[in-house]
Design a protein around this motif. Structure first.
Motif: not given
Length: 304
Positions: A2-6, A15-16, A27-28, A55-60
């Motif tokens: 499972k990958i998270v991308f920032a 890259a994403l 998650g992003v 539809g990828i969860p996002v934390l801004d």
């Protein structure tokens, strides 16, 4: 895995997208929405918009260090960062069992910091590239997993950024393969050889007529933003394109030696360069021929 991308800008999108094709991006993390344009319309980052569309969860998050629980709740095994724009704390790094890996746009340990692409051009580097390194608390100091190189040539920052953006996608795919295989082999950086680069400001973009080669590198490094500039008769002139003239004979700094359809030749204390495309304040970018004809620029005028 499972990958998270920032990440935040359009530079990070290849890259994403590559990681989405290679595994499950759960998650992003990105910078908060910002007002854009004259109407100051609140606009998501390109990375956030990409994630929302899929539809990828996002934390801004305005300050990721204060949101350890939310980051951990994403459930990522590994995180990749690319042009994210915030410093990570030890608590954030500890959220990912397989580590946090940064796609940095230089050949580390050269050009740690905020402006590696511009800095490589300004320094006259023949090569630059993308380094995948394990993220540590200290800025860009982590062990190196892999490196991808490319030539700098006479590219502008915009052109080189597009090339490095695509190279980051290749690097991300390859790095994920090594990480999945377990116990990725890394090489420690030589801290003694490290160089650092600061965030570029508009003040850094003013042309000094000391050395023509340096002036041309400045023009390339500042395109597309903030754009290298000087003044002609008190009016700001943004320079988009310039090339070095043959020879390095000394001249009168800023003096215009020739002005015709082939360009505006500016003398420097060492050598001369030819302006090909430029833009007066309030105007649009114009070719040298249009500039010369429209503003009656002539030999003997002076750039400052």
């Amino acid at each position: 895995m499972k990958i998270v991308f920032a990440g935040s800008p359009a530079y990070a999108l290849p890259a994403l997208e590559a990681l989405c094709g290679e595994g499950r991006v759960v998650g992003v993390i990105t910078q908060p929405d910002k007002p854009v344009g004259r109407k100051k319309i609140l606009t998501p980052t390109p990375v956030k918009q990409f994630a929302l569309d899929r539809g990828i969860p996002v934390l801004d998050l305005p300050g990721i260090r204060r949101h350890v629980d939310e980051v951990k709740a994403l459930g990522g095994d590994v995180m990749f960062t690319c042009a994210y724009g915030q410093i990570l704390s030890a608590e954030i790094l500890a959220c990912f069992p397989a580590g946090v890996w940064n796609l940095h746009a230089s050949l580390l340990p050269k050009f740690r910091g905020a402006s590696p692409i511009q800095s490589a051009i300004l320094a006259g580097e023949r090569y630059t590239g993308v380094t995948v390194m394990r993220t540590e608390v200290e800025l860009d100091s982590g062990a190196v997993l892999l490196v991808k190189r490319c030539e700098v040539g006479d590219k502008t920052c915009g052109e080189l950024s597009r090339e490095l953006s695509l190279l980051s996608a290749e690097a991300a795919r390859e790095a994920l393969g090594y990480i999945r295989a377990g116990n990725p082999q890394t090489l420690l950086q030589d801290d003694g050889a490290a160089t650092y680069c600061k965030k570029i400001t508009k003040e850094d973009a003013r042309i000094a007529f000391d050395d023509a080669a340096a002036a041309v590198r400045l023009v390339n490094a500042m395109n597309p933003a903030p754009l290298a500039y000087c003044f002609l008769n008190g009016v700001r002139l943004n320079v988009h394109r310039a090339v070095l003239c043959d020879g390095d004979r000394p001249g009168t700094p800023g003096a215009i030696a020739a002005a015709d359809k082939s360009g505006i030749v500016a003398e420097c204390a060492k050598g001369a360069f030819r302006i090909l495309v430029a833009q007066f304040a309030g105007g649009k970018p114009l070719s040298a021929a249009d500039l010369v004809n429209g503003r009656k620029i002539k030999a003997g005028d002076r750039l400052e």
